[in-house]
Design a protein around this motif. Structure first.
Motif, mmCIF file in Angstrom:
data_model
loop_
_atom_site.group_PDB
_atom_site.id
_atom_site.type_symbol
_atom_site.label_atom_id
_atom_site.label_comp_id
_atom_site.label_asym_id
_atom_site.label_seq_id
_atom_site.Cartn_x
_atom_site.Cartn_y
_atom_site.Cartn_z
ATOM 1 N N VAL A 166 0.852 -1.188 0.000
ATOM 2 C CA VAL A 166 0.000 0.000 0.000
ATOM 3 C C VAL A 166 0.884 1.233 0.000
ATOM 4 O O VAL A 166 1.327 1.722 1.043
ATOM 5 N N LEU A 167 1.188 1.714 -1.189
ATOM 6 C CA LEU A 167 1.992 2.927 -1.358
ATOM 7 C C LEU A 167 1.742 3.498 -2.747
ATOM 8 O O LEU A 167 1.136 2.844 -3.586
ATOM 9 N N PRO A 168 2.163 4.723 -3.012
ATOM 10 C CA PRO A 168 1.969 5.278 -4.354
ATOM 11 C C PRO A 168 2.734 4.433 -5.378
ATOM 12 O O PRO A 168 3.770 3.854 -5.067
ATOM 13 N N THR A 169 2.238 4.379 -6.585
ATOM 14 C CA THR A 169 2.812 3.556 -7.658
ATOM 15 C C THR A 169 3.049 2.116 -7.195
ATOM 16 O O THR A 169 4.144 1.589 -7.292
ATOM 17 N N GLU A 170 1.970 1.508 -6.699
ATOM 18 C CA GLU A 170 2.071 0.132 -6.223
ATOM 19 C C GLU A 170 2.496 -0.814 -7.333
ATOM 20 O O GLU A 170 3.100 -1.862 -7.073
ATOM 21 N N ASP A 171 2.234 -0.453 -8.583
ATOM 22 C CA ASP A 171 2.651 -1.300 -9.702
ATOM 23 C C ASP A 171 4.164 -1.233 -9.920
ATOM 24 O O ASP A 171 4.842 -2.262 -9.992
ATOM 25 N N GLU A 214 8.798 10.616 -2.818
ATOM 26 C CA GLU A 214 9.231 10.743 -1.427
ATOM 27 C C GLU A 214 9.150 9.427 -0.655
ATOM 28 O O GLU A 214 9.672 9.340 0.459
ATOM 29 N N ASN A 215 8.514 8.411 -1.191
ATOM 30 C CA ASN A 215 8.226 7.201 -0.444
ATOM 31 C C ASN A 215 9.491 6.393 -0.139
ATOM 32 O O ASN A 215 10.237 6.012 -1.056
ATOM 33 N N ALA A 216 9.724 6.116 1.136
ATOM 34 C CA ALA A 216 10.957 5.441 1.564
ATOM 35 C C ALA A 216 10.990 3.974 1.139
ATOM 36 O O ALA A 216 12.051 3.441 0.784
ATOM 37 N N GLU A 217 9.841 3.284 1.183
ATOM 38 C CA GLU A 217 9.806 1.872 0.791
ATOM 39 C C GLU A 217 10.101 1.713 -0.703
ATOM 40 O O GLU A 217 10.845 0.807 -1.117
ATOM 41 N N LEU A 218 9.537 2.599 -1.493
ATOM 42 C CA LEU A 218 9.800 2.560 -2.927
ATOM 43 C C LEU A 218 11.265 2.870 -3.220
ATOM 44 O O LEU A 218 11.891 2.238 -4.075
ATOM 45 N N ALA A 221 13.263 -0.231 -2.565
ATOM 46 C CA ALA A 221 13.093 -1.229 -3.625
ATOM 47 C C ALA A 221 13.906 -0.853 -4.859
ATOM 48 O O ALA A 221 14.547 -1.706 -5.488
ATOM 49 N N TYR A 222 13.905 0.426 -5.202
ATOM 50 C CA TYR A 222 14.682 0.910 -6.342
ATOM 51 C C TYR A 222 16.178 0.695 -6.098
ATOM 52 O O TYR A 222 16.900 0.204 -6.974
ATOM 53 N N SER A 223 16.638 1.049 -4.915
ATOM 54 C CA SER A 223 18.055 0.932 -4.602
ATOM 55 C C SER A 223 18.515 -0.527 -4.632
ATOM 56 O O SER A 223 19.625 -0.832 -5.076
ATOM 57 N N ARG A 236 16.520 7.237 -7.112
ATOM 58 C CA ARG A 236 15.725 7.562 -8.305
ATOM 59 C C ARG A 236 15.994 9.003 -8.732
ATOM 60 O O ARG A 236 16.137 9.902 -7.894
ATOM 61 N N ILE A 237 16.030 9.234 -10.018
ATOM 62 C CA ILE A 237 16.290 10.574 -10.526
ATOM 63 C C ILE A 237 15.185 11.532 -10.101
ATOM 64 O O ILE A 237 15.448 12.687 -9.749
#
Length: 299
Positions: A166-171, A214-218, A221-223, A236-237
């Motif tokens: 449950v976060l922005p851009t869940e996809d 700004e989402n820390a979980e996202l 995941a990116y890192s 993320r850029i």
């Protein structure tokens, strides 16, 4: 159990859900079902969905919990080998699922397609551009290259990373975690979906985009995917652009470091893939430069 479940989260979609279901039925292969979950709509979404009389369609309802929770509930309500996504306001194009299932093979975990856009503004026809399993993760480090409602994936690959969060851009978050976990993702060149564009959709919101950046979980995941693919954690850029703890020069240095690692990771990829990724990287670098210049003028 059916081989394929097409899961459709629906919220206040009474005007579009029936056409979305009918278009999905027209492309549905044998041994497949459509499962709609009405996420506490205040209109007649559930009634409109149940008005499509076909034994392959199931319609569920409950109180509102949001799209990520709805998707996880839909996954829990099905037991098929494959899961496909569909939105309540889009239209499936003929042949979509047949082509995606044919492209899965024995090693691919998720297959996406390009889209045709329609609705607000001029219709959009994509350049027929595929993304291979070898290149997909690097594209994810630059941008989200696929529309959520084009996904067809192995259930196991989605469940192995815990499903949606449950976060922005869940996809995008799900693709990042799947790729970091070793899942193989690809995009087919031909469009499989008519994607409706309208001013009120969540992805058109600047507030929604900012929350994603700004989402820390996202970010984590990116890192993690960056560390797997280019050998080092990365930011993320888009997130870098709003990081007030760094000076503009520090942001440029961070991007230069990322660019060097990214370029090194391109070795061994097909020449056409390298050109596409370099073109996208140049676009992202230009985007950040413009953001930094805008902020400098504003201050």
């Amino acid at each position: 159990m059916p081989r394929l479940s097409v899961i459709v989260p629906a919220y206040n979609a009474a005007g579009t859900i029936a056409s979305a279901i009918r278009s999905t039925l027209n492309a549905l292969p044998r041994d497949a079902e459509i499962v709609v979950l009405d996420d506490g709509s205040s209109d007649a979404t559930a009634e409109a969905a149940r008005g499509v009389l076909d034994a392959r369609v199931r319609v569920l309802s409950r109180s509102n919990r949001g799209v990520a929770a709805t998707l996880n509930d839909l996954i829990g309500a099905t037991d098929s080998e494959y899961i496909a996504r569909m939105d309540a306001d889009d239209l499936v194009l003929p042949g979509r699922f047949r082509r995606q299932l044919g492209a899965m093979g024995g090693t691919v975990d998720a297959v996406f397609t390009t889209v045709v856009t329609w609705g607000s503004g001029m219709p959009g026809l994509p350049r027929p551009s595929a993304i291979s399993e070898e290149d997909f993760g690097l594209h994810l480090l630059l941008t989200n290259p696929v529309a959520h409602s084009t996904m067809l994936a192995r259930r196991s690959a989605v469940q192995d990373v815990g499903g949606y969060r449950v976060l922005p851009t869940e996809d995008y978050d799900l693709w990042l975690r799947m790729a970091a976990n070793g899942a193989r993702l690809r995009r087919l060149a031909l469009p499989g979906l008519a994607y409706r564009v309208h001013p009120g959709q969540v992805t058109a919101s600047a507030q929604w985009r900012r929350a994603s950046w700004e989402n820390a979980e996202l970010a984590a995941a990116y890192s993690a995917l960056a560390e797997r693919l280019i050998g080092a954690p990365a930011v993320r850029i888009t997130s870098l652009s709003i990081d007030d703890s760094r000076t503009p020069d520090e942001k440029r240095a961070e991007l230069d470091s990322f660019t060097g690692l990214f370029e090194s990771a391109l070795h061994g990829h097909a020449p056409s893939a390298q050109r596409a990724l370099r073109r996208k990287l140049a676009e992202r670098r230009s985007w950040l430069s413009a953001r930094l210049e805008e902020k400098a003028v504003a201050t």
